[in-house]
Design an enzyme around this catalytic site. Sequence first.
Site, PDB file in Angstrom:
ATOM      1  N   GLY A  10     -31.697 -60.083 -33.617  1.00 47.11           N
ATOM      2  CA  GLY A  10     -32.081 -60.248 -32.209  1.00 47.11           C
ATOM      3  C   GLY A  10     -33.357 -59.480 -31.882  1.00 47.11           C
TER       4      GLY A  10
ATOM      5  CG  HIS B 135     -23.559 -59.985 -31.465  1.00 48.86           C
ATOM      6  ND1 HIS B 135     -22.910 -59.181 -30.553  1.00 48.86           N
ATOM      7  CD2 HIS B 135     -24.311 -59.163 -32.234  1.00 48.86           C
ATOM      8  CE1 HIS B 135     -23.260 -57.927 -30.762  1.00 48.86           C
ATOM      9  NE2 HIS B 135     -24.100 -57.877 -31.762  1.00 48.86           N
TER      10      HIS B 135
ATOM     11  CD  GLN C 258     -26.891 -48.780 -37.891  1.00 44.24           C
ATOM     12  OE1 GLN C 258     -26.680 -49.459 -38.890  1.00 44.24           O
ATOM     13  NE2 GLN C 258     -27.355 -49.334 -36.780  1.00 44.24           N
TER      14      GLN C 258
ATOM     15  CG  MET D 140     -23.368 -52.149 -36.290  1.00 42.41           C
ATOM     16  SD  MET D 140     -23.766 -50.396 -36.314  1.00 42.41           S
ATOM     17  CE  MET D 140     -24.285 -50.157 -34.643  1.00 42.41           C
ATOM     18  N   GLY D 141     -20.144 -55.417 -34.579  1.00 39.43           N
ATOM     19  CA  GLY D 141     -19.001 -55.831 -33.760  1.00 39.43           C
ATOM     20  C   GLY D 141     -19.274 -55.638 -32.275  1.00 39.43           C
TER      21      GLY D 141
ATOM     22  CG  HIS E  30     -23.298 -59.093 -26.726  1.00 43.47           C
ATOM     23  ND1 HIS E  30     -24.452 -59.783 -27.024  1.00 43.47           N
ATOM     24  CD2 HIS E  30     -23.492 -57.834 -27.196  1.00 43.47           C
ATOM     25  CE1 HIS E  30     -25.312 -58.982 -27.610  1.00 43.47           C
ATOM     26  NE2 HIS E  30     -24.752 -57.782 -27.752  1.00 43.47           N
TER      27      HIS E  30
ATOM     28  CB  SER F 135     -22.327 -53.613 -28.587  1.00 39.50           C
ATOM     29  OG  SER F 135     -22.560 -54.766 -29.338  1.00 39.50           O
ATOM     30  NE  ARG F 136     -26.228 -48.384 -28.674  1.00 45.22           N
ATOM     31  CZ  ARG F 136     -25.818 -47.333 -29.362  1.00 45.22           C
ATOM     32  NH1 ARG F 136     -25.193 -46.361 -28.751  1.00 45.22           N
ATOM     33  NH2 ARG F 136     -26.029 -47.251 -30.652  1.00 45.22           N
TER      34      ARG F 136
HETATM   35  O1  PAF Z   1     -28.366 -54.253 -35.040  1.00 45.65           O
HETATM   36  C1  PAF Z   1     -27.266 -53.856 -35.482  1.00 45.65           C
HETATM   37  O2  PAF Z   1     -26.194 -54.171 -34.943  1.00 45.65           O
HETATM   38  C2  PAF Z   1     -27.254 -52.943 -36.701  1.00 45.65           C
HETATM   39  O3  PAF Z   1     -28.329 -52.073 -36.692  1.00 45.65           O
HETATM   40  C3  PAF Z   1     -27.167 -53.716 -38.022  1.00 45.65           C
HETATM   41  C4  PAF Z   1     -28.405 -54.568 -38.254  1.00 45.65           C
HETATM   42  C5  PAF Z   1     -25.930 -54.606 -38.030  1.00 45.65           C
HETATM   43  C6  PAF Z   1     -27.056 -52.731 -39.199  1.00 45.65           C
HETATM   44  O4  PAF Z   1     -25.916 -51.939 -39.096  1.00 45.65           O
END
Ligand code: PAF
Length: 278
Positions: free
Chosen positions: A147, A37, A61, A30-31, A34, A186-187
């Site tokens: 991950g 990823h 989600q 979801m961008g 870091h 990311s948070r």
């Molecule tokens: O883990 C995430 O970043 C999200 O849940 C994913 C797997 C990209 C689905 O939106």
Amino acid sequence: MRVFTTTREIQQYLADLRNKGLSTGFVATMGALHQGHLSLIQQAKKDNDLVICSIFVNPTQFNDPADLEKYPRPIAHDTQMLEQAGCDILFNPEVSEMYADNEHWHLALGEIEHLLEGTFRPGHYQGVTQVVYKLFNILKPDTAYFGQKDYQQIMVIAKMVELLNLPVKLVMCPILREEDGLAMSSRNIHLTAEDRLHSLILSKTLNWVKDNFDSNNIAVLQAKAAEAINTEDGVSLEYFELVDGDTLHPANQSTKKVVALVAARVGKTRLIDNVLIG
Ligand code: PAF
């Protein structure tokens, strides 16, 4: 790196590559990328001819609209990071490209959807499976990398792959941590300097439980871990559970693959983390 925003164009491009017999590894994100990823990208590069990454902040989600709104979206920086990491293809669609109006999705995932994260984020895994199914369907990767930090998410995606007989192999990659132990996420950018210090109680407690697992009773470990986290300033525990890594049912002393999983609010930020034991 080739960047695509439409399904039609990326499908055409990937079909040509597949016809040439090239294998593809996929990292869904979801961008707000870091090093965690990037470690998935590196693994995908080792195992495949080409690496595809998606950046899509998936609205279905999120159960809290404020959380969706404030989710970081540094797309220029993310693109640069992917270029540097050697990613070959980026898929970065708009919401309207991924979803039709009033689209409905429900997959009978069974109890795994409602345990742990599912209790605190109802509907979350329906949204995750909805978007991951779409991404698998559009991109048709040979292998997809996720991950370990989102341990339950991988189990849910594996369940979907099994239920729908999807032709993709799943690989779980280890959690990457900052030097002081905080799991990369990311948070984390939402943590204030003070939150950042308090957040360390999560990884410290997980490590303490791992180190003391063999010489202690599970109920005692869980109680002590919960107490340590709850007494940390600014931290509010949602759950700390020792579970069977294959079922997410409570672990007992003879469980072979135990996972300790934690979720807590640190200041205004919700963090999750886990450690594999044995
Ligand atoms: O883990 C995430 O970043 C999200 O849940 C994913 C797997 C990209 C689905 O939106």
